[in-house]
Design an enzyme around this catalytic site. Structure first.
Site, PDB file in Angstrom:
ATOM      1  N   HIS A 578       0.833  -1.203   0.000  1.00 45.25           N
ATOM      2  CA  HIS A 578       0.000   0.000   0.000  1.00 45.25           C
ATOM      3  C   HIS A 578       0.870   1.256   0.000  1.00 45.25           C
ATOM      4  O   HIS A 578       0.585   2.220  -0.716  1.00 45.25           O
ATOM      5  CB  HIS A 578      -0.908   0.013   1.243  1.00 45.25           C
ATOM      6  CG  HIS A 578      -2.133  -0.820   1.115  1.00 45.25           C
ATOM      7  ND1 HIS A 578      -2.115  -2.194   1.155  1.00 45.25           N
ATOM      8  CD2 HIS A 578      -3.437  -0.474   0.959  1.00 45.25           C
ATOM      9  CE1 HIS A 578      -3.343  -2.661   1.023  1.00 45.25           C
ATOM     10  NE2 HIS A 578      -4.173  -1.639   0.901  1.00 45.25           N
ATOM     11  N   ASP A 705      -7.821   3.976  -0.404  1.00 43.11           N
ATOM     12  CA  ASP A 705      -6.503   3.879  -1.029  1.00 43.11           C
ATOM     13  C   ASP A 705      -6.343   4.862  -2.183  1.00 43.11           C
ATOM     14  O   ASP A 705      -5.342   5.566  -2.284  1.00 43.11           O
ATOM     15  CB  ASP A 705      -6.269   2.449  -1.543  1.00 43.11           C
ATOM     16  CG  ASP A 705      -6.032   1.471  -0.403  1.00 43.11           C
ATOM     17  OD1 ASP A 705      -5.791   1.923   0.730  1.00 43.11           O
ATOM     18  OD2 ASP A 705      -6.114   0.249  -0.642  1.00 43.11           O
ATOM     19  N   ASP A 718      -9.256   0.107  -4.314  1.00 45.72           N
ATOM     20  CA  ASP A 718      -8.628  -0.438  -3.114  1.00 45.72           C
ATOM     21  C   ASP A 718      -7.664  -1.551  -3.513  1.00 45.72           C
ATOM     22  O   ASP A 718      -7.989  -2.408  -4.343  1.00 45.72           O
ATOM     23  CB  ASP A 718      -9.695  -0.991  -2.164  1.00 45.72           C
ATOM     24  CG  ASP A 718      -9.165  -1.117  -0.747  1.00 45.72           C
ATOM     25  OD1 ASP A 718      -9.031  -0.081  -0.081  1.00 45.72           O
ATOM     26  OD2 ASP A 718      -8.878  -2.245  -0.320  1.00 45.72           O
TER      27      ASP A 718
END
Length: 858
Positions: A578, A705, A718
Site C-alpha cells: 500500500h 486507497d 482499493d
C-alpha cells in the site's frame, strides 16, 4: 400591512408595537381584514382557547388597537388527535386545555414550586411516553374495531411530539434536569453561539496544550478541563509517576502529529476515540449536547484552517471568537441534537411560529407582568409617541407597567396557541414579599383569569371556563401499552447505568469497516472500544488457509513462480505494498526503484529483489481496468490504466469521517441481500449472519486507497494483497467476487462509495450520481499480470487469450442501492436534510454560472 399584533413579542429586540398602532389608526375599518379560521388545532382546543381569552373584556390592554376575535375551527372533528385509554380519567382528559393547581402546596416557596412542578411535568411526559396517550391507528383492523366500538390499538406519542415552553434559561434548566432524572432525553432550542459553551473554552485549552506539549502548565490545564475529565487525583499521580506523565506527553505529541498531517478535525476525532472519551462524554446528563458542540467546533475550525496558516493562527481565531460575542455568525449557533426523538424545551419567544402536538407550560404563573423595582429607566407610550421619562414619576411608572403588561399578554397568547392537540399549564400559590402575595396574581395569566369586568377577583377553586379543565393535576397512568401497534422509541439520556450493568454500554463511537466486519456479537464491549491498529484496512484482510503468514521467502517456494505468489503474506507486507502505491506517481521508474528499496527496508522484508518488485508494480499500473466507457459505443474495451492517471485526477489515502445515524448488523445483512431484516431479527443474530456487531451511532472512519477520475466519472480503488491460490483462475472476476463476499469487502466497498458520494456532493456543481459516480475497483495485486509472457507462470495455469483479466474486480454504481445505503448509514432524516441542502447549493451554483454567462455575453 400584514401581521398579527397579538403576537408582537419582540420589544427586547427593538420591535415597536406602537408604530403598528399608529399605522392602524390611519386605516379605515372597512379596509381591515382578519383571518377567522384555525385549520391547525383540534376543534375543542380552539373552542377552549376562545373561552379563555373571552374571560377578560380587554385582554390585550390596548382595547382600541388590539382586540381578541374568536376564531372558528377548520373542521368539526379531528380523528388524528391522541386518545387517552385511561377510562377512569376520562372526565379530566376530555378537555385539551387544562389548568392544574393544588391547594395542598399553598405555603410553598417559589424555589420549591419550581422544583415540584418540574418534577410533575417530567412525570406527565413520562406517562405519555409510556402509553397514557396514543395516536389512533389507521390500519384496517383498527378501523373495524372503531366501527364496532372496541378499544382500538394506536401509535405511541414520541418525545418529539411534546414541547415544554419556558420564559428563561433557569426555568429550562429545572425542566431538563427533571427529565434527565427520569432518563428522558431533551433538547433546549436556543440561538446561542457554540463559542460561548464550556466545550469551546475546553477545546481552546486542549489545542494550546497540543500545540505546545512541552509546556507542563498548559498540559495540566488541559487535563483538568471538564471535557478531558481529569481530576486532582489524576494530576497528583502524574506528578509522582514519571512514566505516566511521559505517556500523556506522548499522546499530546501524537495529536500534534495528526493535526499537522491530517488536519484539526482528524485530531479531534482521534482524541474522542482514545480512552473511550466519546463514550464517557455521551454518558453525561447533557452528553449528546457536549458531543454536538465539540463536533460543531471541529467542523468550523477545519473549515477556517484553509484560510489561515499555522496552528497559532487557528488558536487565535478560536480565542477571538470566544472572547468577542459579536464575531459569532449564524453558522456558530448551537446545533440541535436529534430533536425529533427528544422532548423540546424552548423559550416562548423562540416558539413563535412553531407548533407541537402537546404543549406543557409549567411556569406561566412565575412571570411578573410589571417593572422591576431596580429598573432605572422609565419608558412608556403616551398615545402618540414613546417617551423616556427621566423624572420617573409614579404616573410614568404606571404607564410603563401598562406597556409591560400588554407585552406579557401578547407573550401569553403565543404560548397558549402553540399546541395542536393539548395544552397543559400549572398555577402555584407560591408568594413573594412580606405578605406572600401569590406570584400568579401579578402575572399575565393572573390578569387574564382573576380580573373580571366588574373588577372583582375570582378564586381558582370556583373558576369555571367552558371546555377548559381547571383543577388538580390528573395522574396519567399507562393502561394500554401492551396494545400498542409500535413499541415506544427509546429517549433515555443514559439507559444503561454503570451500577446496574457493571460497564457502561453506549452505541455512540467512532467505528470502522474492520470493526464492523469482525466476527463476534459482543466485540464492542466497553473494554474494546479503544483498540487501534496501524492500518485498519490491511489488518482487516484475512489470509486464505492456503497460505501461511510470513515475511520471509522459504526454500519450498521455487523461484520459477511469479513474484506475486512468492511475495511474503500478512499484514506487514500488505502495508508495504500500500505504501509503495501511495508514494509513487505510477510513471517514474527511478522514483519507484527508490521507493521500493526504502519500503522493503522499513518493513523488514528480506529475500525479495528490488528489481522484481519494480517489474511487478510496472505490470500492475499497465493492467487495463474494466470501467464505464464514455461515448455511444458501450462495447468498446476500456483503455484506462493506472499509469494514465495524472496527479490532478487522483487522490491517495483520503481519510474520511462519515456520520452514522444508527446502523445495525441487520441493516447491513438486508442491504447486502443475505437475508431480510425480519429474518435477521427472528434469528436474533444467529450463526448464519455474516455480520455481528453492536449497533453503531456516531462516525465511520477510514482511508480510501485511491480516488480517481476518468472520463467524467469518479471511482474508488482499493489494493488487496490477499493470497487466493496458485492458479490464475483463482483471481478471475468471478472468484474475486466470491472473495469480496467471504472477506466482507462488499460492505467496505459501499462505505467507500457513500463517502465518495458525500465528497462529490460538496465539491461538484450539479452533482448527479448517475452521471458522475462510476463504482468501485478492487485490485487483487497477486493476480495482476499472471498471463504476461515470460513470467515463468505458464507451468502453473492455462494461458489463453480467451481467459478473462486477472486481479481486478469492478462493481459499477447502482443508484437505487446507493440511496438505500445513504439511508442506512447516514439516517433518513439526515439524508433528507442534505438532499435539500444539495438542491439549494445546485440552485446557487447555477445562478452564479448564469450570471457569469450573461456578463460574458454583454
Amino acid at each position: 400591512m400584514i401581521g398579527d399584533p397579538k403576537q408582537a413579542i419582540y420589544a427586547f429586540r427593538g420591535a415597536d408595537i406602537f408604530t403598528y398602532m399608529s399605522a392602524r389608526d390611519q386605516i379605515p375599518d372597512d379596509r381591515c381584514f382578519t383571518l377567522d379560521t384555525n385549520y391547525r388545532s383540534h376543534p375543542t382546543l380552539v373552542s377552549a382557547t376562545n373561552a379563555l381569552w373571552k374571560m377578560h373584556p380587554h385582554p390585550f390592554v390596548f382595547k382600541d388597537h388590539i382586540a381578541f376575535h374568536p376564531v372558528n375551527a377548520g373542521k368539526a372533528a379531528d380523528d388524528s388527535a391522541p386518545i387517552w385509554p385511561s377510562a377512569d380519567l376520562s372526565s379530566a382528559l376530555s378537555s385539551p386545555l387544562q389548568i392544574w393547581y393544588d391547594e395542598a402546596f399553598s405555603d410553598e416557596s417559589p424555589d420549591d414550586a419550581y422544583a415540584r412542578i418540574a418534577d410533575e411535568c417530567a412525570e406527565q411526559i413520562e406517562a405519555v411516553l409510556s402509553g397514557a396517550a396514543v395516536f389512533p391507528a389507521t390500519t384496517a383492523k383498527a378501523q373495524s374495531q372503531k366501527k364496532s366500538n372496541k378499544t382500538q390499538d394506536g401509535k405511541p406519542l414520541l418525545a418529539g411530539d411534546m414541547a415544554v415552553l419556558v420564559y428563561s434559561r433557569k426555568q429550562a434548566a429545572w425542566i431538563r434536569n427533571a427529565l434527565t432524572a427520569r432518563n428522558i432525553g431533551s433538547v433546549f432550542l436556543t440561538r446561542d453561539s457554540v463559542f460561548q459553551t464550556q466545550q469551546a473554552s475546553d477545546l481552546l485549552v486542549l489545542l494550546e496544550a497540543v500545540e505546545q506539549p512541552a509546556n507542563e502548565s498548559m498540559v495540566r490545564r488541559a487535563l483538568a478541563t471538564p471535557t478531558w475529565g481529569g481530576n486532582a487525583s489524576d494530576l497528583a499521580l502524574m506528578h509522582i509517576d514519571e512514566v505516566l506523565w511521559e505517556q500523556q506527553l506522548n499522546h499530546l505529541q501524537r495529536y500534534q502529529h495528526t493535526w499537522q498531517r491530517r488536519g484539526i478535525m482528524a485530531m479531534l476525532m482521534q482524541w474522542l476515540d482514545d480512552d473511550q472519551r466519546a463514550v464517557r462524554l455521551r454518558s453525561e446528563p447533557d452528553g449528546e449536547r457536549i458531543l454536538t458542540n465539540l463536533l460543531h467546533l471541529g467542523e468550523m475550525l477545519q473549515g477556517h484552517s484553509r484560510k489561515v496558516r499555522g496552528h497559532q493562527a487557528l488558536i487565535r481565531w478560536l480565542q477571538e471568537h470566544i472572547s468577542d460575542e459579536q464575531l459569532a455568525q449564524e453558522e456558530a449557533q448551537l446545533r440541535l441534537e436529534t430533536d425529533d426523538k427528544l422532548v423540546t424545551i424552548v423559550t416562548i419567544h423562540k416558539s413563535k411560529g412553531l407548533e407541537y402536538p402537546l404543549v406543557f407550560l409549567p411556569y406561566l404563573w412565575a412571570d411578573k407582568a410589571e417593572r422591576f423595582a431596580q429598573d432605572k429607566e422609565v419608558i412608556y407610550y403616551d398615545g402618540q409617541r414613546v417617551i423616556r421619562d427621566l423624572s420617573a414619576s409614579d404616573d410614568s411608572k404606571a404607564l410603563q407597567n401598562r406597556d409591560i403588561l400588554a407585552e406579557k399578554m401578547r407573550l401569553l397568547y403565543v404560548a397558549l396557541t402553540r399546541a395542536k392537540y393539548g395544552c397543559f399549564l400549572w398555577i402555584s400559590n407560591a408568594g413573594s414579599g412580606k405578605k406572600k402575595t401569590p406570584l400568579w396574581l401579578q402575572s399575565a395569566l393572573g390578569y387574564l383569569l382573576s380580573k373580571q369586568s366588574d373588577g372583582s377577583e375570582v378564586s381558582l377553586a370556583t373558576l369555571s371556563i367552558p371546555d377548559v379543565y381547571v383543577g388538580p393535576r390528573p395522574s396519567w397512568q399507562n393502561h394500554n401499552q401492551a396494545r400498542l401497534d409500535f413499541a415506544p422509541e427509546p429517549v433515555s439520556a443514559n439507559v444503561f447505568s454503570s451500577s446496574r450493568y457493571g460497564q457502561l454500554r453506549d452505541h455512540w463511537r467512532v467505528g470502522s469497516y474492520s470493526q464492523l466486519a469482525m466476527h463476534g456479537q459482543h466485540q464492542f464491549e466497553q473494554g474494546d472500544a479503544g483498540a487501534q491498529v496501524v492500518d485498519w484496512e490491511v489488518a482487516g484482510e484475512r489470509e486464505s488457509s492456503r497460505g501461511a503468514l510470513t515475511t520471509e521467502t522459504t526454500d519450498d517456494m521455487p523461484q520459477l513462480r511469479p513474484l506475486a505468489l512468492r511475495f511474503p503474506k500478512g499484514a506487514n507486507p500488505g502495508t508495504c505494498l500500500h505504501a509503495i502505491f501511495e508514494d509513487w506517481d505510477f510513471v517514474d521508474t527511478e522514483q519507484l526503484r527508490t521507493i521500493v528499496h526504502m519500503r522493503l527496508t522499513l518493513h523488514g522484508i528480506n529475500g525479495v529483489e528490488v528489481e522484481e518488485v519494480v517489474a511487478w508494480f510496472q505490470s500492475m499500473v499497465h493492467q487495463p481496468l474494466p470501467l464505464f466507457v464514455a461515448g455511444e459505443n458501450s462495447n468498446t474495451k476500456p483503455s484506462i490504466q493506472l499509469r494514465d492517471l495524472t496527479k490532478a485526477s487522483r487522490l491517495d489515502e483520503m481519510e474520511f469521517y462519515l456520520p452514522v445515524g444508527h446502523l445495525t448488523a441487520g441493516d447491513v445483512e438486508s442491504l447486502l441481500g443475505n437475508l431480510n431484516q425480519a429474518d435477521y431479527e427472528q434469528d436474533n443474530i444467529g450463526a448464519s449472519a455474516r455480520f455481528q456487531f453492536e449497533p453503531l451511532t456516531g462516525y465511520l472512519k477510514g482511508f480510501i486507497d485511491l480516488i480517481f477520475e476518468w472520463q467524467g466519472r469518479y471511482y474508488v480503488l482499493d489494493y488487496k494483497s490477499n493470497y487466493l491460490g496458485e492458479r490464475a483462475e483463482d483471481y478471475y472476476p468471478d472468484a474475486l467476487r466470491q472473495s469480496m463476499v467471504e472477506h466482507k469487502y462488499d460492505l467496505q466497498s459501499w462505505i467507500y462509495m457513500v463517502a465518495l458520494d458525500r465528497l462529490l456532493a460538496q465539491r461538484l456543481p450539479n452533482y448527479d450520481p448517475q452521471q458522475h459516480l462510476g463504482g468501485s475497483v478492487y485490485m487483487y495485486l497477486r493476480g495482476i499480470a499472471l498471463h504476461s509472457a515470460g513470467d515463468g507462470f505458464e507451468n502453473h495455469t492455462d494461458n489463453t487469450s480467451e481467459s478473462p483479466a486477472c486481479g481486478v474486480c469492478f462493481t459499477p454504481l447502482d443508484v437505487d442501492a446507493l440511496q438505500h445505503w445513504r439511508n442506512a448509514l447516514l439516517g433518513e432524516s439526515y439524508v433528507a436534510q442534505i438532499s435539500e441542502q444539495d438542491k439549494n447549493d445546485r440552485k446557487d451554483k447555477k445562478a452564479i454560472i448564469n450570471k457569469k454567462e450573461k456578463g460574458a455575453d454583454a
